[in-house]
Design a protein around this motif. Structure first.
Motif, PDB file in Angstrom:
ATOM      1  N   HIS A 153       0.781  -1.237   0.000  1.00  0.00           N
ATOM      2  CA  HIS A 153       0.000   0.000   0.000  1.00  0.00           C
ATOM      3  C   HIS A 153       0.814   1.289   0.000  1.00  0.00           C
ATOM      4  N   ARG A 173      -0.506   6.451   0.141  1.00  0.00           N
ATOM      5  CA  ARG A 173      -0.922   5.044   0.179  1.00  0.00           C
ATOM      6  C   ARG A 173      -2.131   4.789  -0.710  1.00  0.00           C
ATOM      7  N   ASP A 198      -4.439   2.543   0.162  1.00  0.00           N
ATOM      8  CA  ASP A 198      -5.585   2.121   0.984  1.00  0.00           C
ATOM      9  C   ASP A 198      -6.111   3.330   1.765  1.00  0.00           C
TER      10      ASP A 198
END
Ligand SMILES: O=C(O)CCC(=O)C(=O)O
Ligand SMILES: [Fe+2]
Length: 203
Positions: A127, A197, A199
């Motif tokens: 991520h 990231r 996520d």
């Protein structure tokens, strides 16, 4: 080309980029003051090598103390973070990276400390896509050491760049591709490190 275009271009071409002009000195100074206050108030802790509790503490591998920044805190309200969120959107528009969140911590390396060669993307999680480092040191000379060394993506024995942690200098690189290390510093070394990231935010 605009400064931002130059940054995107080198990120694309070599997997990393440096800018001394994108981040205003006033932002760096404000964040240095906050970081030093958090240090004095005991909010830093010795950094682990990975992110889970089982990961070891080993100052010979990683010698910094860190303080994660809560986006809702006074520190999280610094203009740098709003600007970084904009940059994240621009990176998505351009490279379809699917960046959805960002996380940052202050870091403090005591004289004699560094961080051995590593990749920022953890082995068990992909991520972290883009690494960001902003140097908060009020001043820094070559004799102070503490350079960030970057290596080639496919050959981590081949050094490509040494970057001094000079005031308000911004470094951006691909978390999955660029092996890097922090050489031991001769002065206390202050920085802000973070990741864009793919996520949602953890907090
Ligand atoms: O401070 C730097 O120059 C790089 C720090 C780093 O590699 C990290 O925090 O993962
Ligand atoms: Fe790193």
């Amino acid at each position: 080309m605009s400064t931002l275009e130059v940054l995107f271009h080198s990120l694309e071409e070599q997997g990393w980029a440096v800018s001394d002009t994108l981040v205003p000195r006033a932002w760096q100074q404000a964040m240095l003051a906050q970081s030093q206050q958090l240090w004095q108030d005991g909010h830093f802790h010795q950094a682990h090598i990975g992110r889970s509790a089982s990961d070891s503490l080993n100052p010979n591998i990683r010698g910094d103390a860190i303080c994660w920044i809560d986006p809702e805190s006074q520190q999280g309200g610094q203009p740098f973070f709003a600007w970084m969120a904009q940059l994240r959107l621009l990176l998505n528009e351009r490279y379809y990276l699917g960046l959805r969140s960002q996380e940052f911590h202050f870091a403090r390396y005591e004289a004699g400390c560094g961080y051995r060669k590593h990749l920022d993307q953890h082995r068990n999680s992909g991520h972290r896509k883009i690494s960001v480092v902003l140097y908060l040191n009020p001043q820094w000379d070559a004799a102070d050491g503490g350079e960030l060394c970057l290596y080639l993506p496919d050959n981590d024995m081949q050094e490509t760049q040494r970057i001094l942690p000079q005031p308000a200098r911004l470094v951006v690189f691909r978390s999955d591709q660029i092996p890097h290390e922090v050489l031991p510093c001769a002065q206390t070394r202050w920085s802000l490190s973070g990741w864009l990231r793919s996520d949602e935010a953890l907090v």
